[in-house]
Design a protein around this motif. Structure first.
Motif, mmCIF file in Angstrom:
data_model
loop_
_atom_site.group_PDB
_atom_site.id
_atom_site.type_symbol
_atom_site.label_atom_id
_atom_site.label_comp_id
_atom_site.label_asym_id
_atom_site.label_seq_id
_atom_site.Cartn_x
_atom_site.Cartn_y
_atom_site.Cartn_z
ATOM 1 N N LEU A 115 22.012 25.801 -19.150
ATOM 2 C CA LEU A 115 22.478 24.857 -18.137
ATOM 3 C C LEU A 115 23.676 24.062 -18.647
ATOM 4 O O LEU A 115 24.627 23.795 -17.899
ATOM 5 N N ASP A 116 23.663 23.711 -19.921
ATOM 6 C CA ASP A 116 24.784 22.959 -20.481
ATOM 7 C C ASP A 116 26.056 23.803 -20.474
ATOM 8 O O ASP A 116 27.147 23.302 -20.181
ATOM 9 N N HIS A 117 25.924 25.096 -20.782
ATOM 10 C CA HIS A 117 27.084 25.992 -20.699
ATOM 11 C C HIS A 117 27.574 26.133 -19.255
ATOM 12 O O HIS A 117 28.772 25.982 -18.975
ATOM 13 N N LEU A 118 26.663 26.417 -18.349
ATOM 14 C CA LEU A 118 27.045 26.672 -16.959
ATOM 15 C C LEU A 118 27.682 25.453 -16.300
ATOM 16 O O LEU A 118 28.524 25.583 -15.418
ATOM 17 N N SER A 119 27.274 24.259 -16.735
ATOM 18 C CA SER A 119 27.787 23.028 -16.130
ATOM 19 C C SER A 119 28.961 22.436 -16.890
ATOM 20 O O SER A 119 29.507 21.411 -16.486
ATOM 21 N N GLY A 120 29.340 23.038 -18.012
ATOM 22 C CA GLY A 120 30.427 22.486 -18.808
ATOM 23 C C GLY A 120 30.048 21.223 -19.548
ATOM 24 O O GLY A 120 30.872 20.342 -19.778
ATOM 25 N N GLY A 121 28.757 21.094 -19.925
ATOM 26 C CA GLY A 121 28.332 19.965 -20.750
ATOM 27 C C GLY A 121 27.746 18.809 -19.959
ATOM 28 O O GLY A 121 28.000 17.650 -20.267
ATOM 29 N N ARG A 122 26.901 19.113 -18.972
ATOM 30 C CA ARG A 122 26.368 18.036 -18.129
ATOM 31 C C ARG A 122 24.844 18.019 -18.075
ATOM 32 O O ARG A 122 24.257 17.361 -17.220
ATOM 33 N N ARG A 208 26.120 27.636 -29.349
ATOM 34 C CA ARG A 208 26.259 26.178 -29.238
ATOM 35 C C ARG A 208 26.889 25.803 -27.901
ATOM 36 O O ARG A 208 27.928 26.341 -27.510
ATOM 37 N N SER A 209 26.255 24.882 -27.199
ATOM 38 C CA SER A 209 26.737 24.483 -25.876
ATOM 39 C C SER A 209 27.686 23.290 -26.003
ATOM 40 O O SER A 209 27.800 22.676 -27.070
ATOM 41 N N PRO A 210 28.391 22.931 -24.930
ATOM 42 C CA PRO A 210 29.418 21.881 -25.025
ATOM 43 C C PRO A 210 28.926 20.557 -25.594
ATOM 44 O O PRO A 210 29.641 19.900 -26.341
ATOM 45 N N GLN A 211 27.698 20.139 -25.221
ATOM 46 C CA GLN A 211 27.194 18.864 -25.750
ATOM 47 C C GLN A 211 26.436 19.029 -27.062
ATOM 48 O O GLN A 211 25.984 18.041 -27.640
ATOM 49 N N GLY A 212 26.291 20.251 -27.537
ATOM 50 C CA GLY A 212 25.504 20.492 -28.740
ATOM 51 C C GLY A 212 24.027 20.500 -28.423
ATOM 52 O O GLY A 212 23.301 21.439 -28.723
ATOM 53 N N ARG A 213 23.571 19.427 -27.821
ATOM 54 C CA ARG A 213 22.199 19.301 -27.323
ATOM 55 C C ARG A 213 22.271 18.596 -25.971
ATOM 56 O O ARG A 213 23.188 17.801 -25.740
ATOM 57 N N PRO A 214 21.299 18.814 -25.105
ATOM 58 C CA PRO A 214 21.288 18.029 -23.871
ATOM 59 C C PRO A 214 21.007 16.561 -24.180
ATOM 60 O O PRO A 214 20.415 16.233 -25.213
ATOM 61 N N VAL A 215 21.442 15.668 -23.314
ATOM 62 C CA VAL A 215 21.065 14.265 -23.412
ATOM 63 C C VAL A 215 19.556 14.180 -23.196
ATOM 64 O O VAL A 215 18.999 14.869 -22.346
ATOM 65 N N SER A 450 30.628 12.790 -33.659
ATOM 66 C CA SER A 450 31.897 12.401 -33.053
ATOM 67 C C SER A 450 31.656 11.530 -31.831
ATOM 68 O O SER A 450 30.627 11.630 -31.168
ATOM 69 N N THR A 451 32.596 10.650 -31.557
ATOM 70 C CA THR A 451 32.481 9.765 -30.413
ATOM 71 C C THR A 451 33.061 10.440 -29.171
ATOM 72 O O THR A 451 33.868 11.364 -29.283
ATOM 73 N N PRO A 452 32.642 9.994 -27.973
ATOM 74 C CA PRO A 452 33.176 10.619 -26.761
ATOM 75 C C PRO A 452 34.690 10.540 -26.701
ATOM 76 O O PRO A 452 35.293 9.532 -27.065
ATOM 77 N N GLY A 453 35.299 11.594 -26.276
ATOM 78 C CA GLY A 453 36.748 11.632 -26.162
ATOM 79 C C GLY A 453 37.182 12.874 -25.434
ATOM 80 O O GLY A 453 36.360 13.690 -25.025
ATOM 81 N N PRO A 454 38.484 13.079 -25.262
ATOM 82 C CA PRO A 454 38.959 14.264 -24.548
ATOM 83 C C PRO A 454 38.492 15.541 -25.230
ATOM 84 O O PRO A 454 38.421 15.621 -26.455
ATOM 85 N N ARG A 455 38.193 16.519 -24.425
ATOM 86 C CA ARG A 455 37.696 17.779 -24.951
ATOM 87 C C ARG A 455 38.732 18.865 -24.717
ATOM 88 O O ARG A 455 39.400 18.899 -23.696
ATOM 89 N N THR A 456 38.886 19.755 -25.689
ATOM 90 C CA THR A 456 39.856 20.833 -25.538
ATOM 91 C C THR A 456 39.408 21.781 -24.444
ATOM 92 O O THR A 456 38.217 21.900 -24.160
ATOM 93 N N PRO A 457 40.330 22.495 -23.795
ATOM 94 C CA PRO A 457 39.974 23.342 -22.659
ATOM 95 C C PRO A 457 38.917 24.387 -22.957
ATOM 96 O O PRO A 457 38.148 24.742 -22.090
ATOM 97 N N ASP A 458 38.893 24.918 -24.197
ATOM 98 C CA ASP A 458 37.942 25.985 -24.473
ATOM 99 C C ASP A 458 36.684 25.487 -25.162
ATOM 100 O O ASP A 458 35.922 26.252 -25.713
ATOM 101 N N ALA A 459 36.442 24.157 -25.110
ATOM 102 C CA ALA A 459 35.259 23.618 -25.776
ATOM 103 C C ALA A 459 33.974 23.909 -25.031
ATOM 104 O O ALA A 459 32.902 23.613 -25.505
ATOM 105 N N THR A 460 34.063 24.484 -23.841
ATOM 106 C CA THR A 460 32.847 24.852 -23.117
ATOM 107 C C THR A 460 32.197 26.081 -23.704
ATOM 108 O O THR A 460 31.110 26.462 -23.326
ATOM 109 N N SER A 461 32.868 26.725 -24.629
ATOM 110 C CA SER A 461 32.275 27.856 -25.319
ATOM 111 C C SER A 461 32.576 27.726 -26.799
ATOM 112 O O SER A 461 33.213 26.782 -27.236
#
Length: 472
Positions: A115-122, A208-215, A450-461
């Motif tokens: 789900l984290d991959h499919l949603s781009g880290g949500r 590894r998904s965009p958030q690493g782990r879900p919230v 790391s603290t929240p910040g801009p993510r590179t375009p390919d960080a969803t994978s």
């Protein structure tokens, strides 16, 4: 020096497993058709909410051996709904309740990582336990786990899931088309876990998904629940309804963080809140009374009283006096699968107190249930509700709220259109999303520190070399 303004966190709960929602209202829509979920999610995203939340029950509740049809039943599977919503939203966090008693870590970790991959880290996970053998009858291990062990299993379940999430670091996928080498690390995804509840080893098959782990969310209010949240969770749901109770809970839970090496900003406290909105405060008060009577019909009032009396009270008039007989404490409970039963551990005393309240206020059965219901209501004009919400947050009674409208899917619309702009004008709520992931919305650090910040375009994978094509 004045204290800086806190930013308010807002989320939306699509209800269904409680009596908040009034499914019989002509304005109410389906709780099964996807269009209802899509409308609700799009409204929350339009208002720049942090996330949408779905609760989940694992068995239809019963009263006197019959399905408790005053709740909404038959809602689709949580993961299925959230995955579908990922396709019709871009920023909104997607939070689901998934039980740690009747699932397995590998399966749940795989679903959340997907789900984290499919949603781009949500993705976010509300970790819950099951407390009764009645629910367990739907599963092979029905009721096997003593209640005192439920948090022990939950803690190990979550720890095991984290080991699975962390078995990929994020840089293993090479996908070099010239050499044919796909992985940099042939051991990617390898895990071994041996513990009291789980003994598993193998390969986790989701990178590894965009958030690493879900919230991680948690909803327990017991001593064990508060400790579990302080040690493991990113956010905790609260049911405390007043400023005083909210501040006490806030202070208590936040004070527990230091023993786990955590700081107060690493755990958000988010009570559930209903709201009644109208043009004026007086109109909202009248509307709130009408809504409350919709939520507590005569049938609902009698069913609620049965939680305490443990008797069939269908022959009583809900607009009449309380029963003069005492609760039955001799055998099995008439209500199965309802957590409210645990609230009344001394039914004889509760019945006596309720009779005294009803007599002093000339309340009927229905009046009593309406007046003693434990809900956080925001009632008033848009300006009044915005001011009240802000007061709770700025005075540390909460970090925000999970709003629970009584009508779905359109019940959130008025709040989004009328209250949110006022909070934005006050400078306490975002006008745009700060980043792409739910961790950005909540101000939470990535698991790698790391603290929240801009993510590179390919960080969803997983990270890739320059020549990689986006088909892996």
């Amino acid at each position: 020096m004045s204290k800086p303004l806190k930013q308010i966190h807002l989320a939306a709960h699509f209800p269904g497993v409680n009596n908040t929602t009034v499914w019989s209202d002509p304005a109410a829509g389906s709780h099964i058709e996807f269009s209802s979920f899509a409308h609700f999610a799009r409204t929350a995203e339009r208002a720049k909410f942090d996330f949408l939340f779905l609760a989940e029950g694992l068995r239809l509740r019963e009263q006197g051996g019959k399905i408790y049809d005053l709740d909404v039943v038959g809602r689709p599977d949580t993961f299925t709904v959230l995955a579908a919503l990922a396709a019709v939203t871009e920023h909104l966090g997607l939070t689901g309740t998934i039980n740690s008693t009747f699932n397995e870590p590998y399966e749940v970790a795989r679903q959340f990582a997907s789900l984290d991959h499919l949603s781009g880290g949500r993705a976010a996970w509300n970790v819950v336990t099951s407390w009764d053998a009645f629910t367990g009858e739907n599963f092979r291990r029905g009721g096997f786990l003593p209640q005192e062990e439920r948090y022990s299993r939950a803690k190990e379940f979550l720890a095991t899931a984290h080991e699975l999430f962390d078995s990929w670091h994020g840089d293993e996928i090479l996908a070099d088309q010239d050499t044919g080498q796909f992985l940099r690390d042939a051991k990617a995804g390898a895990f071994v876990h041996t513990g009291q509840h789980f003994d598993i080893h193998g390969r986790f098959n989701v990178p590894r998904s965009p958030q690493g782990r879900p919230v991680i969310f948690q909803a327990g209010d017991s001593e064990e629940g508060r400790e579990f949240a302080a040690s493991e969770a990113d956010a905790i749901f609260s049911r405390h309804a007043t400023l005083e109770a909210g501040r006490a809970f806030y202070t208590d839970v936040k004070s527990r963080l230091t023993k786990y090496g955590r700081t107060p900003d690493q755990l958000l406290i988010l009570p559930a809140a209903t709201f009644t909105l109208a043009d004026t405060d007086a109109e909202a008060e009248e509307l709130a009374k009408e809504v409350r009577r919709q939520q507590v019909s005569g049938a609902t009032a009698l069913r609620h009283l049965e939680f305490v009396w443990n008797r069939d009270l269908s022959g009583y008039d809900p607009d009449g006096p309380l029963p003069d007989i005492d609760p039955d404490v001799s055998g099995d409970h008439i209500s199965q699968g309802r957590a409210q039963v645990r609230m009344y551990r001394d039914p004889i005393t509760t019945a006596r107190e309720w009779r005294e309240l009803a007599a002093a206020n000339n309340w009927s059965i229905r009046d009593l249930v309406i007046e003693t219901g434990n809900r956080q209501n925001f009632i008033g004009s848009a300006e009044t509700i915005a001011r009240t919400v802000n007061e709770f947050v700025q005075t540390d009674a909460s970090d925000g709220f999970i709003l629970v409208p009584h009508i779905t899917p359109t019940g959130l619309d008025a709040f989004a259109d009328q209250v949110v702009p006022i909070l934005q004008e006050k400078g306490v709520f975002r006008t745009e999303y700060e980043g792409p992931t739910l961790r950005h919305h909540l101000g939470l650090a990535h698991p790698d520190g790391s603290t929240p910040g801009p993510r590179t375009p390919d960080a969803t994978s997983a990270h890739s070399d320059t020549g990689r094509k986006d088909r892996h």
